[in-house]
Design a protein around this motif. Structure first.
Motif, short mmCIF file in Angstrom:
data_model
loop_
_atom_site.label_atom_id
_atom_site.label_comp_id
_atom_site.label_asym_id
_atom_site.label_seq_id
_atom_site.Cartn_x
_atom_site.Cartn_y
_atom_site.Cartn_z
N ASN B 10 39.08 -23.27 -11.24
CA ASN B 10 38.92 -24.12 -10.06
C ASN B 10 40.17 -24.04 -9.20
O ASN B 10 41.28 -23.97 -9.73
CB ASN B 10 38.73 -25.59 -10.47
CG ASN B 10 37.31 -25.88 -10.89
OD1 ASN B 10 36.41 -25.99 -10.07
ND2 ASN B 10 37.11 -25.98 -12.18
N VAL B 12 41.62 -25.92 -5.59
CA VAL B 12 41.48 -26.80 -4.44
C VAL B 12 42.65 -26.53 -3.52
O VAL B 12 43.80 -26.51 -3.96
CB VAL B 12 41.46 -28.28 -4.87
CG1 VAL B 12 41.31 -29.18 -3.64
CG2 VAL B 12 40.34 -28.54 -5.86
N LYS B 15 42.91 -26.62 4.22
CA LYS B 15 42.58 -25.72 5.34
C LYS B 15 43.85 -25.07 5.86
O LYS B 15 44.87 -25.73 6.05
CB LYS B 15 41.89 -26.53 6.43
CG LYS B 15 41.47 -25.76 7.65
CD LYS B 15 40.69 -26.67 8.59
CE LYS B 15 40.29 -25.97 9.87
NZ LYS B 15 41.42 -25.55 10.70
N SER B 38 27.15 -19.65 -2.73
CA SER B 38 27.12 -21.00 -2.20
C SER B 38 26.04 -21.78 -2.95
O SER B 38 25.13 -21.20 -3.55
CB SER B 38 26.82 -20.99 -0.70
OG SER B 38 27.81 -20.25 -0.01
N ARG B 84 37.12 -24.45 5.80
CA ARG B 84 36.22 -25.24 4.95
C ARG B 84 34.98 -24.44 4.58
O ARG B 84 34.43 -24.58 3.49
CB ARG B 84 35.85 -26.55 5.64
CG ARG B 84 37.05 -27.47 5.76
CD ARG B 84 36.69 -28.89 6.10
NE ARG B 84 37.90 -29.68 6.20
CZ ARG B 84 38.62 -29.82 7.30
NH1 ARG B 84 38.25 -29.23 8.42
NH2 ARG B 84 39.73 -30.56 7.29
N SER B 87 34.59 -22.50 1.17
CA SER B 87 34.31 -23.19 -0.09
C SER B 87 33.04 -22.61 -0.71
O SER B 87 31.98 -22.55 -0.07
CB SER B 87 34.12 -24.69 0.15
OG SER B 87 35.32 -25.28 0.63
N ARG B 111 35.70 -21.62 -8.68
CA ARG B 111 35.17 -22.55 -7.66
C ARG B 111 36.29 -22.88 -6.70
O ARG B 111 37.28 -23.49 -7.09
CB ARG B 111 34.63 -23.81 -8.32
CG ARG B 111 34.05 -24.82 -7.32
CD ARG B 111 33.43 -26.01 -8.01
NE ARG B 111 32.31 -25.61 -8.85
CZ ARG B 111 31.07 -25.38 -8.41
NH1 ARG B 111 30.80 -25.52 -7.13
NH2 ARG B 111 30.13 -25.03 -9.26
N THR B 113 37.52 -24.85 -3.38
CA THR B 113 37.24 -25.98 -2.49
C THR B 113 38.34 -26.04 -1.45
O THR B 113 39.52 -26.13 -1.80
CB THR B 113 37.18 -27.31 -3.25
OG1 THR B 113 36.19 -27.21 -4.28
CG2 THR B 113 36.82 -28.45 -2.32
N LEU B 115 39.77 -28.21 1.54
CA LEU B 115 39.69 -29.57 2.10
C LEU B 115 40.05 -29.59 3.59
O LEU B 115 40.80 -28.74 4.07
CB LEU B 115 40.62 -30.50 1.33
CG LEU B 115 40.34 -30.61 -0.18
CD1 LEU B 115 41.39 -31.50 -0.83
CD2 LEU B 115 38.93 -31.16 -0.42
#
Lengths: 110, 115
Positions: B10, B12, B15, B38, B84, B87, B111, B113, B115
């Motif tokens: 993962n 995170v 932007k 997606s 974004r 993602s 994954r 992500t 933000l």
């Protein structure tokens, strides 16, 4: 452009209730038709490859078949552990990439 | 034997930041592929390596995306100025060699992500 369409989008079956998942395709020249299983949060897991119309392959409760326009994944007497998303994909003679359908989400109810 | 591994599992990020995603293929596999998936969709092809060279990068969405495989084994997917819309789950696969007949074996994915 190659296209893969899977139906239904989702399927709920009782344990032991047999059914079939469909994968229809258009391709300039089919090199291989692949079936994968994908569990939530995991990568696709290879099941079968079919290369020519009329070919069939079996593994436990699953059997995959291929015609010139579609492939079927038959599931016989499914169990709850067969619940997953089943993805169909193909390669053509022009390139190496897999072109995937959007998958069928299968749920087997105990 | 060991399957395809991907790190991190993962990621995170914010932007505009830069990210690197790593793929370690099955030992002995010369072909390596990157896909992006997606939610509710099938994986979409990004790029394919045969050995050290990118043989097909036609799926890369724009020049913010770049991938390398300097020694013909491990590959890194690099994304600059993340947005974004980047993602997704990024999947890596490897096969014994190229040719379209050979099975592509997938890793667990990263994954991402934004933000």
């Amino acid at each position: 452009e190659d296209q893969v369409t899977q139906s239904p989008e989702a399927l709920r079956l009782q344990e032991g209730e047999s059914s079939s998942l469909n994968c229809s395709y258009t391709v300039s020249g089919l090199r291989g038709l692949f079936w994968y299983r994908q569990d939530p949060g995991k990568g696709p897991e290879f099941l079968f490859t079919l290369y020519s119309a009329g070919e069939e392959k079996e593994k436990e409760r699953l059997k995959a078949t291929l015609t010139k326009k579609e492939s079927f994944l038959h599931i016989t007497a499914p169990k709850p552990e067969d619940s997953a998303t089943y993805l169909c994909a193909l390669t053509n003679f022009g390139n190496e990439k897999l072109t995937f359908g959007t998958g069928t989400r299968l749920t087997i109810i105990p | 034997g060991a399957g395809v591994s991907q790190t991190p599992s993962n990621k995170v990020t914010e932007k505009g930041k830069y990210v690197e995603l790593r793929c370690d293929p099955i030992s002995g596999h010369t072909a390596l592929y990157w896909y992006r998936q997606s939610l509710g969709q099938g994986p979409e092809f990004l790029i394919y390596f045969q050995g050290t060279g990118a043989a097909d990068d036609s799926g890369l969405p724009n020049d913010r995306f770049f991938a390398v495989r300097p020694e013909g084994s491990v590959s890194t997917l690099k994304i600059q100025r993340t947005e974004r819309g980047d993602s997704a789950v990024y999947l890596c696969a490897s096969s014994l060699t190229s040719g379209g007949y050979h099975t592509q074996y997938f890793g667990p994915g990263t994954r991402l992500t934004v933000l």
